[in-house]
Design a protein around this motif. Structure first.
Motif, PDB file in Angstrom:
ATOM      1  N   ALA A 293       0.832  -1.214   0.000  1.00 16.40           N
ATOM      2  CA  ALA A 293       0.000   0.000   0.000  1.00 16.40           C
ATOM      3  C   ALA A 293       0.864   1.261   0.000  1.00 16.40           C
ATOM      4  O   ALA A 293       0.503   2.265  -0.605  1.00 16.40           O
ATOM      5  CB  ALA A 293      -0.938   0.004   1.211  1.00 16.40           C
TER       6      ALA A 293
ATOM      7  N   ASP B 232       3.061   3.344  -3.461  1.00 15.42           N
ATOM      8  CA  ASP B 232       2.460   4.194  -4.487  1.00 15.42           C
ATOM      9  C   ASP B 232       2.548   5.649  -4.029  1.00 15.42           C
ATOM     10  O   ASP B 232       2.160   5.969  -2.902  1.00 15.42           O
ATOM     11  CB  ASP B 232       0.997   3.787  -4.688  1.00 15.42           C
TER      12      ASP B 232
ATOM     13  N   THR C 128       0.853   8.295  -4.839  1.00 13.95           N
ATOM     14  CA  THR C 128      -0.428   8.930  -4.521  1.00 13.95           C
ATOM     15  C   THR C 128      -0.885   8.537  -3.126  1.00 13.95           C
ATOM     16  O   THR C 128      -1.323   9.385  -2.337  1.00 13.95           O
ATOM     17  CB  THR C 128      -1.504   8.543  -5.557  1.00 13.95           C
ATOM     18  N   ARG C 129      -0.754   7.255  -2.803  1.00 16.34           N
ATOM     19  CA  ARG C 129      -1.150   6.816  -1.469  1.00 16.34           C
ATOM     20  C   ARG C 129      -0.262   7.431  -0.397  1.00 16.34           C
ATOM     21  O   ARG C 129      -0.733   7.792   0.691  1.00 16.34           O
ATOM     22  CB  ARG C 129      -1.166   5.294  -1.386  1.00 16.34           C
TER      23      ARG C 129
ATOM     24  N   ALA D 255     -10.640   8.358  -7.964  1.00 17.48           N
ATOM     25  CA  ALA D 255      -9.247   7.909  -7.844  1.00 17.48           C
ATOM     26  C   ALA D 255      -8.805   7.909  -6.388  1.00 17.48           C
ATOM     27  O   ALA D 255      -8.179   6.948  -5.913  1.00 17.48           O
ATOM     28  CB  ALA D 255      -8.327   8.801  -8.675  1.00 17.48           C
ATOM     29  N   VAL D 256      -9.131   8.973  -5.666  1.00 15.28           N
ATOM     30  CA  VAL D 256      -8.757   9.047  -4.251  1.00 15.28           C
ATOM     31  C   VAL D 256      -9.475   7.954  -3.470  1.00 15.28           C
ATOM     32  O   VAL D 256      -8.882   7.308  -2.601  1.00 15.28           O
ATOM     33  CB  VAL D 256      -9.031  10.447  -3.673  1.00 15.28           C
TER      34      VAL D 256
ATOM     35  N   LYS E 221     -10.388   5.048  -4.558  1.00 11.84           N
ATOM     36  CA  LYS E 221      -9.706   3.782  -4.861  1.00 11.84           C
ATOM     37  C   LYS E 221      -8.449   3.641  -4.009  1.00 11.84           C
ATOM     38  O   LYS E 221      -8.195   2.580  -3.425  1.00 11.84           O
ATOM     39  CB  LYS E 221      -9.357   3.736  -6.351  1.00 11.84           C
ATOM     40  N   HIS E 222      -7.657   4.687  -3.918  1.00 10.95           N
ATOM     41  CA  HIS E 222      -6.429   4.637  -3.121  1.00 10.95           C
ATOM     42  C   HIS E 222      -6.740   4.492  -1.631  1.00 10.95           C
ATOM     43  O   HIS E 222      -6.051   3.767  -0.910  1.00 10.95           O
ATOM     44  CB  HIS E 222      -5.571   5.873  -3.376  1.00 10.95           C
TER      45      HIS E 222
ATOM     46  N   VAL F  59      -7.449   0.852  -0.791  1.00 15.50           N
ATOM     47  CA  VAL F  59      -6.224   0.057  -0.676  1.00 15.50           C
ATOM     48  C   VAL F  59      -5.580   0.295   0.689  1.00 15.50           C
ATOM     49  O   VAL F  59      -5.174  -0.647   1.376  1.00 15.50           O
ATOM     50  CB  VAL F  59      -5.236   0.384  -1.814  1.00 15.50           C
ATOM     51  N   LEU F  60      -5.506   1.561   1.088  1.00 15.78           N
ATOM     52  CA  LEU F  60      -4.923   1.897   2.390  1.00 15.78           C
ATOM     53  C   LEU F  60      -5.766   1.327   3.529  1.00 15.78           C
ATOM     54  O   LEU F  60      -5.221   0.843   4.533  1.00 15.78           O
ATOM     55  CB  LEU F  60      -4.785   3.417   2.534  1.00 15.78           C
TER      56      LEU F  60
END
Length: 104
Positions: free
Chosen positions: A21, A24, A26-27, A55-56, A58-59, A62-63
């Motif tokens: 996680a 990336d 962005t993350r 998009a945010v 989605k990230h 994941v986090l």
């Protein structure tokens, strides 16, 4: 498989998810925004980034799956906040590996 071995494998899997996680940019930038200790909405996390809310989101998922952020409901919206324990575990693990390298 013994309970101890099963537990060790589960810990490694959890750590691997955290490191994946964090792999990336962005993350990492989302985590930086959350590192002040205040929970943020998706709208606030997208401000000034050029990223879409989707998009945010989605990230953030994941986090969240890796356990480094959690969502809390505030009225009709979800707010996201940093969960420091998995990051502290990752730091401890990296310190341990570093000591092993130094000793080698």
């Amino acid at each position: 498989m013994s309970d101890r071995r099963r537990s060790k494998l589960a810990t490694l899997k959890t750590r691997a998810a955290v490191f994946a996680a964090l792999g990336d940019e962005t993350r990492l930038s989302v985590l930086a925004r959350l590192s002040g200790g205040e929970a943020h909405s998706i709208s606030r996390l997208t401000e000034g980034t050029g990223l879409t809310r989707q998009a945010v989101t989605k990230h953030l998922r994941v986090l969240e799956e890796a356990g480094v952020v959690r969502s809390v409901r505030s009225g009709r919206e979800s707010l996201f906040e940093l969960e420091p324990n998995p990051l502290e575990d990752a730091r401890t693990y990296l310190d341990q590996v570093s000591r092993q390298w130094d000793d080698a």
